[in-house]
Every structure is written in structure tokens, then in C-alpha cells.
Design a protein around this motif. Structure first.
Motif, PDB file in Angstrom:
ATOM      1  N   ALA A 268     125.488 -26.194  86.719  1.00  0.00           N
ATOM      2  CA  ALA A 268     126.170 -25.201  85.784  1.00  0.00           C
ATOM      3  C   ALA A 268     125.428 -23.610  86.154  1.00  0.00           C
ATOM      4  CB  ALA A 268     126.036 -25.643  84.308  1.00  0.00           C
ATOM      5  N   ILE A 269     124.367 -23.801  86.023  1.00  0.00           N
ATOM      6  CA  ILE A 269     123.661 -22.314  86.405  1.00  0.00           C
ATOM      7  C   ILE A 269     123.917 -21.798  87.748  1.00  0.00           C
ATOM      8  CG2 ILE A 269     121.033 -21.260  86.800  1.00  0.00           C
ATOM      9  CD1 ILE A 269     120.138 -23.589  84.763  1.00  0.00           C
ATOM     10  N   VAL A 270     124.158 -22.604  88.743  1.00  0.00           N
ATOM     11  CA  VAL A 270     124.712 -22.060  89.958  1.00  0.00           C
ATOM     12  C   VAL A 270     126.070 -21.288  89.715  1.00  0.00           C
ATOM     13  CG1 VAL A 270     125.058 -22.594  92.593  1.00  0.00           C
ATOM     14  CG2 VAL A 270     122.985 -23.604  91.361  1.00  0.00           C
ATOM     15  N   ILE A 271     126.738 -22.264  89.228  1.00  0.00           N
ATOM     16  CA  ILE A 271     128.307 -21.922  88.917  1.00  0.00           C
ATOM     17  C   ILE A 271     128.211 -20.339  88.411  1.00  0.00           C
ATOM     18  CG2 ILE A 271     130.335 -22.223  88.114  1.00  0.00           C
ATOM     19  CD1 ILE A 271     129.981 -25.258  88.409  1.00  0.00           C
ATOM     20  N   VAL A 272     127.558 -20.471  87.273  1.00  0.00           N
ATOM     21  CA  VAL A 272     127.461 -19.018  86.322  1.00  0.00           C
ATOM     22  C   VAL A 272     126.755 -17.980  87.166  1.00  0.00           C
ATOM     23  CG1 VAL A 272     126.411 -17.779  84.420  1.00  0.00           C
ATOM     24  CG2 VAL A 272     127.412 -20.378  84.044  1.00  0.00           C
ATOM     25  N   ARG A 273     125.882 -18.154  88.152  1.00  0.00           N
ATOM     26  CA  ARG A 273     125.078 -17.309  89.013  1.00  0.00           C
ATOM     27  C   ARG A 273     126.234 -16.690  89.806  1.00  0.00           C
ATOM     28  NH1 ARG A 273     124.442 -14.178  91.947  1.00  0.00           N
ATOM     29  NH2 ARG A 273     122.520 -13.528  93.404  1.00  0.00           N
ATOM     30  N   TYR A 274     127.283 -17.451  90.648  1.00  0.00           N
ATOM     31  CA  TYR A 274     128.065 -17.003  91.637  1.00  0.00           C
ATOM     32  C   TYR A 274     129.222 -16.611  90.998  1.00  0.00           C
ATOM     33  CZ  TYR A 274     124.315 -17.825  95.019  1.00  0.00           C
ATOM     34  OH  TYR A 274     123.222 -18.010  95.909  1.00  0.00           O
ATOM     35  N   ARG A 275     129.646 -17.218  89.617  1.00  0.00           N
ATOM     36  CA  ARG A 275     130.851 -16.929  89.204  1.00  0.00           C
ATOM     37  C   ARG A 275     130.864 -16.667  87.773  1.00  0.00           C
ATOM     38  NH1 ARG A 275     136.065 -17.169  91.020  1.00  0.00           N
ATOM     39  NH2 ARG A 275     137.661 -17.388  89.612  1.00  0.00           N
ATOM     40  N   PRO A 276     130.126 -15.557  87.459  1.00  0.00           N
ATOM     41  CA  PRO A 276     129.804 -15.290  85.711  1.00  0.00           C
ATOM     42  C   PRO A 276     130.980 -15.247  85.120  1.00  0.00           C
ATOM     43  CG  PRO A 276     129.512 -13.183  87.206  1.00  0.00           C
ATOM     44  CD  PRO A 276     129.615 -14.358  88.124  1.00  0.00           C
ATOM     45  N   GLN A 277     132.055 -14.975  85.470  1.00  0.00           N
ATOM     46  CA  GLN A 277     133.040 -14.890  84.633  1.00  0.00           C
ATOM     47  C   GLN A 277     133.909 -16.285  84.361  1.00  0.00           C
ATOM     48  OE1 GLN A 277     133.362 -14.197  87.734  1.00  0.00           O
ATOM     49  NE2 GLN A 277     135.016 -14.072  88.758  1.00  0.00           N
ATOM     50  N   GLY A 278     133.292 -17.354  84.695  1.00  0.00           N
ATOM     51  CA  GLY A 278     134.021 -18.869  84.973  1.00  0.00           C
ATOM     52  C   GLY A 278     134.743 -19.239  85.796  1.00  0.00           C
ATOM     53  N   ILE A 279     135.088 -20.769  85.794  1.00  0.00           N
ATOM     54  CA  ILE A 279     136.101 -20.963  86.667  1.00  0.00           C
ATOM     55  C   ILE A 279     137.495 -20.280  86.584  1.00  0.00           C
ATOM     56  CG2 ILE A 279     137.458 -22.981  87.415  1.00  0.00           C
ATOM     57  CD1 ILE A 279     134.933 -24.856  86.365  1.00  0.00           C
ATOM     58  N   ILE A 280     138.026 -20.124  85.181  1.00  0.00           N
ATOM     59  CA  ILE A 280     139.098 -19.635  84.848  1.00  0.00           C
ATOM     60  C   ILE A 280     138.979 -18.321  83.689  1.00  0.00           C
ATOM     61  CG2 ILE A 280     141.277 -19.892  83.837  1.00  0.00           C
ATOM     62  CD1 ILE A 280     141.358 -22.709  84.632  1.00  0.00           C
ATOM     63  N   PRO A 281     138.737 -17.162  84.355  1.00  0.00           N
ATOM     64  CA  PRO A 281     138.508 -16.058  83.675  1.00  0.00           C
ATOM     65  C   PRO A 281     139.331 -15.641  82.624  1.00  0.00           C
ATOM     66  CG  PRO A 281     138.625 -15.513  86.177  1.00  0.00           C
ATOM     67  CD  PRO A 281     139.104 -16.696  85.834  1.00  0.00           C
ATOM     68  N   LYS A 282     138.825 -14.768  81.464  1.00  0.00           N
ATOM     69  CA  LYS A 282     139.731 -14.693  80.498  1.00  0.00           C
ATOM     70  C   LYS A 282     140.839 -13.819  80.712  1.00  0.00           C
ATOM     71  CE  LYS A 282     137.783 -11.873  77.398  1.00  0.00           C
ATOM     72  NZ  LYS A 282     136.796 -11.522  76.224  1.00  0.00           N
TER      73      LYS A 282
END
Length: 282
Positions: A268-282
């Protein structure tokens, strides 16, 4: 093939629980930008609503109807007495909600005791899914979670309240200038998020023992779901729930639970590091 089907259904069960609990947090965090450390205790409140109904001779279905009302009332009380005075002080909100979580936990322990309560499954038996016999209650849990997600999406997408919520999420100041009562929206959002957490507690209770610290384990997971999936949208909650629930279930089959949870946190930390807006951005 049977092993894959069983693994998939277990992953969907975990993801469904995270969907309901995470959706409540997403509404509060995405709209109000507040970190509610007492969110897990609303899950516990829902679970103990089922325990109270069971002790009083009621049924699971009665508790499922009453839990969102109880959760919403607690949420309204908390927002009116405490949260609304701290909107501009996010650090104070963290400390205050953490204190409230301790108070709720100790209050539940004083009322019901520290021992665990077991509640029976409201739906007994199994159903054959692609050659796999799977508990009917878990299938009911999956269908219920998906129905709740769909209902919330329709409300947010097609109602006036949903339009006001989306407006406040995008630009709170402009929404206030357009005449939207942001305080009322905040109150309704906080109570709705609390009600969803309480529903999650009722759904979780038949899967194991109900303890005063039940909600603690779901607080961190729900934050992972919201942040990894994408803050401020229902699709992000669904994506984050499936990812976190699927990874946790897969790892639990191969490695110890504690190590599994650590790996999920690292990913989860790795995903947030490289995609801080999340899997599906707001």
C-alpha cells in the motif's frame, strides 16, 4: 479450479467488509478532510448492537435495521458536540477522535464486559458455486455490500444531496457562496459515514467473536482502502477494497497472518508513493 474459486470467494468476502467500512470513512475523509480515529469504534458499536439484540431475544435482521440508526445518532452527537468546533484544526480532530475512541471502547467494556460474544449465523447452510460449497451467509454479505455500494453511488450521482456533496468536495468555499449549507452537509455526511460503519459491524459480527477492540483492526485497513483506491469517490473505495482484500486473502493462504498484514501495508505504501492520487483519482 476449486481452490481458486474458494480463494476468490474468500477475497470477495474480505473485500465486501472493507467496502462497507471504507465507504463510511471515505465519505467523512473525502468530504470533510478529517481523520476520524473513532471510525473503528462505530464498527464495534454496530457489532454490539447485534449482541444487545441477541441478548434481548431479538434477531440479526432487527439489529441490521437498528445498527445504522444507532451509528448515525452517535455520529450526530459526536459531530455536534465536538467535531464542528474543530474543522479548522485537523491535529486537534485527530487527538479528539482518538480520545473518543478510547471512551467508547471503555464504555462498551464496562457495559458488556471484556469477554467475547459469539452470535450465530442468521443464514445457515452452504450453496454450490462452480462446484464449491460456500456458506450462504458469506454470499449474503457479498451481495449486501455490493447493494450498499450501488445505492450510495445512485444517491451521490442522481440526487440533490449527492450534487451538494460533490460540490462541497470539489470546492467548499464556492459551494458556500452558492448557498449550500456546508454545515448541514457535514453533519449528514458524518452521520452517514458512522451509520455505514455500524452496518459493517453487524455484518462482521457473525464471522467471529465480538470484542470491545473489534474495530481497531478495521480502522487501519479502511484508511488503506480509501488512500490506495482514491480519496473522494466510490469507485476508488471499491478498487481499494478489492486490492487490499484480495492481497490479504492471498497472502494469508501462504504465510503467517502478521507477515501477511505487513506485506499488504508495504505494498500500500509503494502504491501511494508512485500513485499518490490513488488507483482511481477523484
Amino acid at each position: 479450479m476449486e481452490g481458486i474459486t474458494y480463494l476468490f470467494l474468500n477475497a470477495m468476502t474480505v473485500a465486501s467488509i472493507l467496502m462497507v467500512v471504507g465507504l463510511g470513512l471515505a465519505i467523512i475523509y473525502g468530504l470533510m478532510e478529517l481523520i476520524n480515529f473513532a471510525h473503528g469504534e462505530f464498527v464495534t458499536i454496530g457489532a454490539y448492537t447485534l449482541v444487545a439484540a441477541d441478548l434481548l431475544g431479538g434477531s440479526f435482521w432487527m439489529a441490521l435495521l437498528c445498527a445504522p440508526i444507532v451509528g448515525a445518532l452517535f455520529g450526530i452527537l459526536m459531530e455536534r458536540v465536538l467535531i464542528r468546533y474543530l474543522y479548522d484544526r485537523p491535529l486537534a480532530v485527530i487527538l479528539a477522535t482518538w480520545g473518543v475512541s478510547l471512551i467508547i471502547r471503555q464504555g462498551i467494556q464496562l457495559t458488556f464486559g471484556a469477554k467475547g460474544f459469539g452470535v450465530s449465523d442468521p443464514l445457515v447452510g452452504t450453496m454450490s458455486i462452480v462446484g464449491v460449497e460456500y456458506p450462504v451467509y458469506r454470499l449474503f454479505l457479498i451481495v449486501t455490500a455490493l447493494s450498499i455500494m450501488a445505492t450510495c453511488y445512485l444517491i451521490i450521482r442522481y440526487t440533490r444531496f449527492g450534487l451538494d456533496v460533490r460540490t462541497v468536495i470539489q470546492d467548499r468555499e464556492m459551494a458556500a457562496c452558492m448557498g449550500i449549507n456546508t454545515r448541514r452537509i457535514n453533519l449528514m455526511a458524518f452521520s452517514a459515514g458512522s451509520a455505514l460503519a455500524a452496518i459493517g459491524g453487524v455484518l462482521i459480527a457473525p464471522l467471529g467473536n465480538v470484542l470491545p477492540h473489534l474495530g481497531l483492526g478495521y480502522l487501519a485497513k479502511s484508511f488503506f482502502v480509501v488512500i490506495v483506491g482514491g480519496v473522494g469517490n466510490i469507485a476508488g473505495v471499491a478498487a481499494g477494497s478489492c486490492l487490499i482484500g484480495g492481497l490479504e486473502t492471498f497472502f494469508n493462504y501462504h504465510i503467517p497472518v502478521s507477515l501477511s498484514q505487513a506485506l499488504v501495508l508495504i505494498l500500500a505504501i509503494v502504491i501511494v508513493r508512485y500513485r499518490p492520487q490513488g488507483i482511481i483519482p477523484k
